[in-house]
Write a protein that holds these residues in place. Structure first.
Motif, PDB file in Angstrom:
ATOM      1  N   PHE A  87     -11.721  -4.811  11.917  1.00  0.00           N
ATOM      2  CA  PHE A  87     -12.167  -4.472  10.563  1.00  0.00           C
ATOM      3  C   PHE A  87     -13.638  -4.815  10.336  1.00  0.00           C
ATOM      4  CE2 PHE A  87     -12.851  -5.753   6.126  1.00  0.00           C
ATOM      5  CZ  PHE A  87     -12.521  -4.567   5.487  1.00  0.00           C
ATOM      6  N   PHE A  88     -14.019  -6.051  10.645  1.00  0.00           N
ATOM      7  CA  PHE A  88     -15.382  -6.481  10.324  1.00  0.00           C
ATOM      8  C   PHE A  88     -16.411  -5.832  11.247  1.00  0.00           C
ATOM      9  CE2 PHE A  88     -12.782  -9.776   8.365  1.00  0.00           C
ATOM     10  CZ  PHE A  88     -13.364  -9.825   7.107  1.00  0.00           C
ATOM     11  N   SER A  90     -16.069  -2.797  12.204  1.00  0.00           N
ATOM     12  CA  SER A  90     -16.188  -1.480  11.583  1.00  0.00           C
ATOM     13  C   SER A  90     -17.100  -1.533  10.364  1.00  0.00           C
ATOM     14  CB  SER A  90     -14.800  -0.956  11.175  1.00  0.00           C
ATOM     15  OG  SER A  90     -14.893   0.249  10.460  1.00  0.00           O
ATOM     16  N   ILE A  91     -16.976  -2.604   9.583  1.00  0.00           N
ATOM     17  CA  ILE A  91     -17.846  -2.766   8.413  1.00  0.00           C
ATOM     18  C   ILE A  91     -19.311  -2.837   8.849  1.00  0.00           C
ATOM     19  CG2 ILE A  91     -18.579  -4.473   6.707  1.00  0.00           C
ATOM     20  CD1 ILE A  91     -16.332  -2.965   5.635  1.00  0.00           C
ATOM     21  N   GLY A  95     -19.718   0.645   7.905  1.00  0.00           N
ATOM     22  CA  GLY A  95     -19.291   0.296   6.556  1.00  0.00           C
ATOM     23  C   GLY A  95     -19.925   1.152   5.476  1.00  0.00           C
ATOM     24  N   ILE A 415      -5.542  -8.202   6.626  1.00  0.00           N
ATOM     25  CA  ILE A 415      -6.809  -8.098   7.362  1.00  0.00           C
ATOM     26  C   ILE A 415      -7.360  -9.479   7.686  1.00  0.00           C
ATOM     27  CG2 ILE A 415      -9.232  -7.400   7.140  1.00  0.00           C
ATOM     28  CD1 ILE A 415      -8.237  -5.001   5.491  1.00  0.00           C
ATOM     29  N   THR A 419      -7.617 -11.228  11.390  1.00  0.00           N
ATOM     30  CA  THR A 419      -8.945 -11.542  11.914  1.00  0.00           C
ATOM     31  C   THR A 419      -9.137 -13.038  12.150  1.00  0.00           C
ATOM     32  OG1 THR A 419      -9.840  -9.660  10.685  1.00  0.00           O
ATOM     33  CG2 THR A 419     -11.414 -11.272  11.512  1.00  0.00           C
ATOM     34  N   SER A 499     -11.936   9.216  11.179  1.00  0.00           N
ATOM     35  CA  SER A 499     -12.508   8.321  10.174  1.00  0.00           C
ATOM     36  C   SER A 499     -12.580   8.989   8.810  1.00  0.00           C
ATOM     37  CB  SER A 499     -13.907   7.869  10.606  1.00  0.00           C
ATOM     38  OG  SER A 499     -13.854   7.122  11.802  1.00  0.00           O
ATOM     39  N   VAL A 528      -8.274   2.319  10.509  1.00  0.00           N
ATOM     40  CA  VAL A 528      -9.404   1.399  10.356  1.00  0.00           C
ATOM     41  C   VAL A 528     -10.254   1.790   9.150  1.00  0.00           C
ATOM     42  CG1 VAL A 528     -11.531   0.565  11.414  1.00  0.00           C
ATOM     43  CG2 VAL A 528      -9.463   0.769  12.792  1.00  0.00           C
ATOM     44  N   SER A 529     -10.585   3.086   9.015  1.00  0.00           N
ATOM     45  CA  SER A 529     -11.414   3.506   7.890  1.00  0.00           C
ATOM     46  C   SER A 529     -10.650   3.393   6.576  1.00  0.00           C
ATOM     47  CB  SER A 529     -11.920   4.933   8.099  1.00  0.00           C
ATOM     48  OG  SER A 529     -10.858   5.839   8.254  1.00  0.00           O
ATOM     49  N   THR A 532     -10.830  -0.132   5.564  1.00  0.00           N
ATOM     50  CA  THR A 532     -12.198  -0.501   5.221  1.00  0.00           C
ATOM     51  C   THR A 532     -12.516  -0.161   3.776  1.00  0.00           C
ATOM     52  OG1 THR A 532     -12.899  -0.165   7.515  1.00  0.00           O
ATOM     53  CG2 THR A 532     -14.626  -0.188   5.838  1.00  0.00           C
ATOM     54  N   VAL A 533     -12.084   1.021   3.323  1.00  0.00           N
ATOM     55  CA  VAL A 533     -12.488   1.486   1.991  1.00  0.00           C
ATOM     56  C   VAL A 533     -11.436   1.232   0.918  1.00  0.00           C
ATOM     57  CG1 VAL A 533     -13.852   3.300   3.088  1.00  0.00           C
ATOM     58  CG2 VAL A 533     -11.578   3.853   2.243  1.00  0.00           C
TER      59      VAL A 533
END
Length: 553
Positions: A87-88, A90-91, A95, A415, A419, A499, A528-529, A532-533
């Motif tokens: 996750f992070f 990806s950010i 991000g 998440i 992590t 994504s 993942v996306s 993220t959002v």
């Protein structure tokens, strides 16, 4: 035949389990049927539930609420655990590119709702419900109802508008994804199965031509350059060796380096000439690269190693091996000294056969031990997630407190635990099949109950005079912003289709569409996306609906 009637009609825990199971089986079966080349997969469970509710099948209200909530919580928490390790990263990498189109979807849809309210003369209380249903966002509906109640206005119309447009909100995003793939997606927009590998890890070989490195040790070069890389092998005079930290570089050495795509150009300047060989192909036989060393993946299965830094194991000093990269839940990570190991990590170890056998004994490599699920971490995560979702958050200018709710709290905690759990020595590892089972079970329960609840009054609401107008308006609010921003994301932001599908599902708070995307798009990019959002978008929708109502009432 009375016993059949009792298990299908009479409210009980047994009846609830049977009805939900029957709806799920019917939906899964029908979801495999292709209509014009399109199949809806597990999302068809929702429509099977609507039909069952229309024909009078009901559950005890408390049992229905419990099964629906538990299914949603289970799905989003398992999703959070799955995407947590990547996750992070990806950010950091995507991000902004993911969040900008997601927020644009929200603003475009909200602006269209306000405009259509005036153009079609639909009062804003009703339009707020239509918008919440079109975006499948029940927390936003709750916030809208609180705002209406504080203004002294009835809330029933908003709830009715949400119930009417919710089903098409579900299928609208799925249809949009199908249309986008058919009309706008090119082969280059589809990420391959090793796209995550290429994004996080880049492998290259360099011939040393930089005189500033000659005679310097690997430790000194790494410290002075402040770049993130791992030297896996050194070829000198036709012989290959595993570099130790005090290994010194000489002119014409060839080094095999594992780094990130962002660091590759800088390392070209550092080491010198980059060789043309493509080391990033998934078909490379690493054991055939040289005949003196072997490369093997070893799985971390000893619980006492969970959360420990890789450098603390001193594997390179004790065995003369090199760990080039770490595979964690499908995400490739650099094997840097400060990387904290997690149970289930797959270490790519390079060295002599005898040394690798010693590493196996040190880290475990007993894969069968990982098949035993650690349910304690799951239940602890659910408790923490629900507690976080229940915390009222005060936002300046908003009269009612905002909550993350059943979906927002568990996915955030999932998440974070996925992590950072190993740093607290929490064993959070679940096999991929176990995680998929949790997600599929939760999503099936949620869809069956959601459809059953909506089906009772769905068709009679459609037949009302304003029903078709509301239905068409809701579909426009679902479909148009998604398609517009998908094209922008593909063509201007150059995001891959997986994504884009995930960020669309996350911006629309639509786990059902995410399930469809995961079934039809290869790789984990949609999940993942989405993760993220989703938290930010869900929070924004809850706030924006209240702001719009306060400005327009």
């Amino acid at each position: 035949m009375d016993w059949i009637r009792s298990i299908l009609v009479e409210h009980s825990a047994l009846q609830a389990v049977i009805v939900i199971s029957l709806i799920s089986v019917a939906g899964i079966g029908l979801g495999r049927i292709r209509f014009f080349g399109i199949s809806l997969g597990a999302a068809f469970i929702f429509f099977a539930g609507i039909l069952a509710g229309h024909f009078g099948l009901t559950l005890d209200p408390a049992m229905l609420a419990y099964a629906e909530s538990f299914g949603l919580v289970l799905f989003v928490y398992a999703l959070g655990l799955q995407v947590g390790p990547g996750f992070f990263s990806s950010i950091r990498t995507d991000g902004v590119r993911l969040l900008v189109p997601s927020i644009a979807v929200i603003l475009l849809g909200t602006g269209a709702a306000v405009g259509l309210s005036y153009a079609l003369r639909i009062p804003m209380p009703e339009m707020s419900g239509i918008l919440c249903g079109a975006t499948t966002n029940t927390p936003a509906l709750g916030a809208a109802q609180q705002t209406l109640q504080q203004a002294g206005l009835p809330t029933g119309a908003a709830a009715l508008g949400c119930a009417l447009t919710y089903p098409l909100g579900v299928v609208g995003v799925i249809l949009a994804i199908v249309l986008i793939r058919r009309c706008f997606v090119r082969p280059a927009d589809l990420a391959g199965p090793d796209a995550e590998h290429r994004r996080n890890v880049f492998i290259a070989s360099y011939r040393l031509t930089n005189p500033a490195l000659f005679g310097k040790s690997l430790h000194d070069v790494a410290a002075e350059s402040q770049r993130h890389f791992v030297v896996s092998r050194i070829w000198r005079d036709g012989r290959v060796s595993i570099p130790t930290s005090d290994k010194t570089f000489e002119q014409h050495d060839v080094v095999l380096v594992i780094t990130t795509p962002e660091e590759a150009d800088a390392l070209r300047l550092l080491f010198g000439e980059q060789e043309e060989k493509d080391w990033n192909s998934k078909n490379i036989d690493w054991n055939a690269v040289d005949n003196q060393l072997i490369s093997q993946r070893i799985v971390v299965t000893r619980p006492e190693l969970n959360g420990r830094k890789l450098s603390s194991l001193r594997l390179r000093n004790d065995y003369g091996i090199n760990i080039s990269r770490v595979d964690r839940s499908g995400v490739q990570l650099l094997a840097t000294p400060d990387l904290r190991l997690q149970l289930g990590d797959r270490l790519t170890v390079v060295g002599e056969a005898e040394a690798i056998r010693g590493v196996e004994k040190r880290v475990g490599n007993a894969v069968k031990h990982l098949n035993e699920p650690n349910l304690a971490a799951v239940f602890i995560g659910l408790i923490l997630g629900l507690a976080l979702g229940s915390v009222p958050l005060t936002v300046p200018g908003i009269s009612a407190p905002v909550k993350l709710g059943l979906a927002g709290g568990p996915i955030i905690v999932g998440i974070l635990i996925g992590t950072f759990g190993p740093r607290l020595h929490m064993i959070t590892y679940t096999t991929q099949s176990a995680n998929l089972m949790l997600r599929a079970l939760g999503l099936s329960m949620y869809l069956a109950c959601l459809g059953l609840d909506a089906g009772a009054h769905f068709f009679e609401t459609v037949m009302r005079p304003e029903g078709m107008l509301w239905l068409g308006t809701g579909f426009l609010l679902t479909f148009v912003p998604v398609v517009v921003m998908a094209v922008v994301s593909l063509r201007l932001l150059h995001l891959d289709f997986g994504s884009v599908a995930g960020l669309l599902c996350g911006s629309m708070a639509n786990p059902m569409a995410l399930g469809y995307a995961n079934e039809t798009i290869e790789g984990d990019n949609p999940s993942v996306s989405y993760a993220t959002v989703y938290p930010i978008c869900m929070f924004l929708r809850v706030i924006i609906i209240q702001v719009v109502l306060m400005l327009t009432l």
